[in-house]
Design a protein around this motif. Sequence first.
Motif, PDB file in Angstrom:
ATOM      1  N   SER A   1       9.748  59.568 -82.159  1.00  0.00           N
ATOM      2  CA  SER A   1       9.817  60.906 -82.704  1.00  0.00           C
ATOM      3  C   SER A   1       9.148  61.882 -81.739  1.00  0.00           C
ATOM      4  O   SER A   1       8.549  61.480 -80.741  1.00  0.00           O
ATOM      5  CB  SER A   1       9.118  60.947 -84.055  1.00  0.00           C
ATOM      6  OG  SER A   1       7.731  60.646 -83.890  1.00  0.00           O
TER       7      SER A   1
ATOM      8  N   LYS B   1       8.507  71.896 -87.158  1.00  0.00           N
ATOM      9  CA  LYS B   1       8.675  71.292 -85.840  1.00  0.00           C
ATOM     10  C   LYS B   1      10.156  71.239 -85.463  1.00  0.00           C
ATOM     11  O   LYS B   1      10.501  71.494 -84.308  1.00  0.00           O
ATOM     12  CB  LYS B   1       8.071  69.883 -85.826  1.00  0.00           C
ATOM     13  CG  LYS B   1       8.287  69.081 -84.553  1.00  0.00           C
ATOM     14  CD  LYS B   1       7.479  69.593 -83.386  1.00  0.00           C
ATOM     15  CE  LYS B   1       6.032  69.227 -83.478  1.00  0.00           C
ATOM     16  NZ  LYS B   1       5.742  67.792 -83.348  1.00  0.00           N
ATOM     17  N   LYS B   2      11.007  70.971 -86.427  1.00  0.00           N
ATOM     18  CA  LYS B   2      12.446  70.948 -86.155  1.00  0.00           C
ATOM     19  C   LYS B   2      12.900  72.308 -85.636  1.00  0.00           C
ATOM     20  O   LYS B   2      13.650  72.399 -84.651  1.00  0.00           O
ATOM     21  CB  LYS B   2      13.226  70.589 -87.423  1.00  0.00           C
ATOM     22  CG  LYS B   2      14.742  70.631 -87.227  1.00  0.00           C
ATOM     23  CD  LYS B   2      15.483  70.449 -88.544  1.00  0.00           C
ATOM     24  CE  LYS B   2      16.989  70.624 -88.336  1.00  0.00           C
ATOM     25  NZ  LYS B   2      17.743  70.543 -89.601  1.00  0.00           N
TER      26      LYS B   2
ATOM     27  N   THR C   1      11.958  64.734 -85.927  1.00  0.00           N
ATOM     28  CA  THR C   1      10.636  65.006 -86.456  1.00  0.00           C
ATOM     29  C   THR C   1      10.718  65.003 -87.973  1.00  0.00           C
ATOM     30  O   THR C   1      11.796  65.224 -88.542  1.00  0.00           O
ATOM     31  CB  THR C   1      10.101  66.363 -85.959  1.00  0.00           C
ATOM     32  OG1 THR C   1       8.837  66.641 -86.576  1.00  0.00           O
ATOM     33  CG2 THR C   1      11.077  67.491 -86.282  1.00  0.00           C
ATOM     34  N   THR C   2       9.598  64.750 -88.628  1.00  0.00           N
ATOM     35  CA  THR C   2       9.585  64.793 -90.089  1.00  0.00           C
ATOM     36  C   THR C   2       9.314  66.198 -90.615  1.00  0.00           C
ATOM     37  O   THR C   2       9.470  66.462 -91.793  1.00  0.00           O
ATOM     38  CB  THR C   2       8.516  63.845 -90.658  1.00  0.00           C
ATOM     39  OG1 THR C   2       7.231  64.233 -90.146  1.00  0.00           O
ATOM     40  CG2 THR C   2       8.805  62.399 -90.270  1.00  0.00           C
ATOM     41  N   SER C   3       8.937  67.104 -89.724  1.00  0.00           N
ATOM     42  CA  SER C   3       8.506  68.445 -90.114  1.00  0.00           C
ATOM     43  C   SER C   3       9.612  69.472 -89.913  1.00  0.00           C
ATOM     44  O   SER C   3      10.217  69.551 -88.844  1.00  0.00           O
ATOM     45  CB  SER C   3       7.273  68.840 -89.289  1.00  0.00           C
ATOM     46  OG  SER C   3       7.070  70.230 -89.301  1.00  0.00           O
ATOM     47  N   LEU C   4       9.851  70.302 -90.919  1.00  0.00           N
ATOM     48  CA  LEU C   4      10.840  71.372 -90.806  1.00  0.00           C
ATOM     49  C   LEU C   4      10.398  72.397 -89.767  1.00  0.00           C
ATOM     50  O   LEU C   4      11.212  72.869 -88.968  1.00  0.00           O
ATOM     51  CB  LEU C   4      11.060  72.044 -92.163  1.00  0.00           C
ATOM     52  CG  LEU C   4      12.063  73.206 -92.184  1.00  0.00           C
ATOM     53  CD1 LEU C   4      13.433  72.756 -91.707  1.00  0.00           C
ATOM     54  CD2 LEU C   4      12.142  73.819 -93.581  1.00  0.00           C
TER      55      LEU C   4
ATOM     56  N   GLN D   1      15.570  66.628 -88.628  1.00  0.00           N
ATOM     57  CA  GLN D   1      14.442  66.325 -89.514  1.00  0.00           C
ATOM     58  C   GLN D   1      14.715  64.983 -90.165  1.00  0.00           C
ATOM     59  O   GLN D   1      15.558  64.867 -91.065  1.00  0.00           O
ATOM     60  CB  GLN D   1      14.260  67.412 -90.573  1.00  0.00           C
ATOM     61  CG  GLN D   1      13.007  67.217 -91.425  1.00  0.00           C
ATOM     62  CD  GLN D   1      12.817  68.305 -92.462  1.00  0.00           C
ATOM     63  OE1 GLN D   1      13.692  69.156 -92.650  1.00  0.00           O
ATOM     64  NE2 GLN D   1      11.688  68.279 -93.160  1.00  0.00           N
TER      65      GLN D   1
ATOM     66  N   ARG E   1      13.034  60.858 -91.195  1.00  0.00           N
ATOM     67  CA  ARG E   1      12.015  59.818 -91.254  1.00  0.00           C
ATOM     68  C   ARG E   1      12.631  58.526 -90.716  1.00  0.00           C
ATOM     69  O   ARG E   1      13.848  58.355 -90.750  1.00  0.00           O
ATOM     70  CB  ARG E   1      11.534  59.613 -92.694  1.00  0.00           C
ATOM     71  CG  ARG E   1      10.872  60.829 -93.317  1.00  0.00           C
ATOM     72  CD  ARG E   1      10.590  60.576 -94.779  1.00  0.00           C
ATOM     73  NE  ARG E   1      11.814  60.223 -95.501  1.00  0.00           N
ATOM     74  CZ  ARG E   1      11.846  59.672 -96.703  1.00  0.00           C
ATOM     75  NH1 ARG E   1      10.712  59.373 -97.322  1.00  0.00           N
ATOM     76  NH2 ARG E   1      12.992  59.395 -97.286  1.00  0.00           N
TER      77      ARG E   1
END
Length: 259
Positions: free
Chosen positions: A11, A39-40, A34-37, A52, A54
């Motif tokens: 990731s 960060k996306k 990435t798991t974060s909006l 986005q 997992r």
Amino acid sequence: MPYLNSISILSCGWLGESLAVNMLEKGFNVKGATTSLDKKERLAEKGIDAFQLRFEDLNDEMKKFLNSEILILNLTIKDIELYKQFLPLLEQSPIKKLILISSTGVYKNSVKPVDENSELSESVWVSIENLMKDNLNYQTTILRFSGLFGGNRKPGNFLSGKTVKNADAPVNLIHRDDCMQIINEIIKQDVWEECFNCTADTHPSKKEFYTKASDIIAVEHPIFDEEEGSLSSFKLITNEKLKRRLNYEFIHPDLMKAL
């Protein structure tokens, strides 16, 4: 979209985001997960094809993410069952080459320098390495990184104010710049079905290194417990195979100077 000349990075954390930008600058089509909006959105603003996701999301989005030639698996997840669940999706994807980011923590402590043939511990990373590399659907190279620093990750903060045993034990670290460049060289030189220790050339003692590291950013020194521990509970990681096989010269070979 064709997958050739495309790299998927799972990731995009502290190392992965910088790597994604670096690969983009080198002309690759880069997918970053990435798991974060937030960060996306940041990745997308930089020109990265951002997802986005997992690790356990075995869905159509993951299939789109895996539509690449190369996958860089850069996870801290240690649940081997998740890797087993992920594997069939990877096998069905266009991925032909895998770089697995692992750790020099796979080795047992040793009074002798530790190379790629040294005795392994019971670390879950050993099981993950074996699972991912023993597959005929893609070629794998494993990079065992020592402790990572660089950018906003300052070694002076690692042990500040903490009690530290084995003050004279050697430090094994690698700068993020070298992590990225080593990955670039693996791809550029087409070096697969290999395993490399990735660590800087020098190994100052914990006391010498972390005292200076603390001074540089003006934080409290570690407290070195001279009475506890022994020099048998350490390891000194060697990088000779990496330098020889890739003809690699470290950007930051000297840890004391890299501070």
